[in-house]
Scaffold this motif. Structure first.
Motif, short mmCIF file in Angstrom:
data_model
loop_
_atom_site.label_atom_id
_atom_site.label_comp_id
_atom_site.label_asym_id
_atom_site.label_seq_id
_atom_site.Cartn_x
_atom_site.Cartn_y
_atom_site.Cartn_z
N UNK A 93 35.66 50.95 46.01
CA UNK A 93 35.75 49.55 45.60
C UNK A 93 37.11 49.30 44.96
N UNK A 94 37.66 48.14 45.21
CA UNK A 94 38.94 47.74 44.63
C UNK A 94 38.74 47.30 43.19
N UNK A 95 39.72 47.63 42.36
CA UNK A 95 39.64 47.27 40.94
C UNK A 95 40.99 46.79 40.42
N UNK A 96 40.93 46.17 39.25
CA UNK A 96 42.14 45.81 38.52
C UNK A 96 42.55 47.03 37.70
N UNK A 97 43.76 47.50 37.91
CA UNK A 97 44.27 48.65 37.17
C UNK A 97 44.93 48.25 35.86
N UNK A 98 45.67 47.14 35.89
CA UNK A 98 46.37 46.67 34.69
C UNK A 98 46.64 45.18 34.81
N UNK A 99 46.80 44.51 33.67
CA UNK A 99 47.16 43.10 33.62
C UNK A 99 48.36 42.95 32.69
N UNK A 100 49.31 42.11 33.10
CA UNK A 100 50.58 42.00 32.36
C UNK A 100 51.00 40.54 32.24
N UNK A 101 51.71 40.23 31.16
CA UNK A 101 52.13 38.86 30.85
C UNK A 101 53.54 38.90 30.26
N UNK A 102 54.31 37.84 30.53
CA UNK A 102 55.58 37.63 29.82
C UNK A 102 55.68 36.15 29.46
N UNK A 103 56.34 35.88 28.35
CA UNK A 103 56.47 34.50 27.89
C UNK A 103 57.71 33.81 28.45
N UNK A 104 58.59 34.61 29.13
CA UNK A 104 59.79 34.05 29.75
C UNK A 104 59.87 34.54 31.19
N UNK A 105 60.41 33.70 32.07
CA UNK A 105 60.60 34.09 33.47
C UNK A 105 61.77 35.05 33.60
N UNK A 106 61.70 35.92 34.62
CA UNK A 106 62.81 36.81 34.92
C UNK A 106 62.89 38.06 34.06
N UNK A 107 61.86 38.34 33.27
CA UNK A 107 61.87 39.55 32.45
C UNK A 107 60.64 40.39 32.76
N UNK A 108 60.67 41.63 32.34
CA UNK A 108 59.54 42.54 32.52
C UNK A 108 58.33 42.01 31.77
N UNK A 109 57.18 42.12 32.40
CA UNK A 109 55.95 41.69 31.74
C UNK A 109 55.38 42.85 30.94
N UNK A 110 54.60 42.54 29.91
CA UNK A 110 54.00 43.57 29.05
C UNK A 110 52.52 43.68 29.34
N UNK A 111 52.05 44.94 29.37
CA UNK A 111 50.65 45.20 29.65
C UNK A 111 49.76 44.66 28.53
#
Length: 146
Positions: free
Chosen positions: A1-19
């Motif tokens: 079964x497919x699963x979500x491994x991680x979820x990430x967000x950033x508050x600005x475009x064009x930068x690395x997102x944080x887990x």
């Protein structure tokens, strides 16, 4: 079964997102607190963990969110998805694929410069939120829910 491994967000475009421990998705808007949320077609980005693993063979220090992806999947071949495909995440969230791939920022992201390649232009999946809710790593992903 497919699963979500991680979820990430950033508050600005064009930068690395944080887990994150979990994310809240809002219908027709995207992920609460993420810079890409809004009334447009690329509210959420997905990338396969298996593809990230291949890049980590060359660049082992790579962290989740380095491709600016919101959701890392495991056990689902994202390359088979087409525009209009639907994914159910967890119990409530429903996404519709709106775009496949996108060009890296500034003619080549840091990963492309370090490895000679970037998977996001070929394998990144973008979607809009049809039904909102909360998702966390370990939640199931089901393809083509009607």
């Amino acid at each position: 079964m497919a699963t979500i491994e991680a979820v990430c967000v950033s508050h600005k475009k064009g930068i690395v997102k944080k887990e994150q421990e979990g994310i809240e998705l809002k219908k027709a808007w995207g992920i609460e607190g993420d810079a890409h949320a809004g009334d447009w077609h690329r509210q959420v980005s997905l990338l396969a963990g298996e593809s990230i693993d291949q890049v980590k063979e060359i660049l082992p220090v790579l962290k989740n969110g380095a491709f600016a992806e919101n959701i890392i999947t495991r056990g689902l071949d994202l390359t088979i998805l087409g525009i209009g495909s639907k994914l159910k995440l967890g119990d409530d969230v429903l996404l519709e694929v709106t775009q496949i791939g996108k060009e890296c920022h500034n003619s080549g992201c840091a990963i492309k410069k370090a490895t000679g390649d970037c998977i996001m232009p070929r394998e990144g999946i973008f979607a809009k939120v049809l039904e909102g809710g909360k998702v966390v790593p370990g939640d199931d992903i089901v393809l083509d829910v009607q």
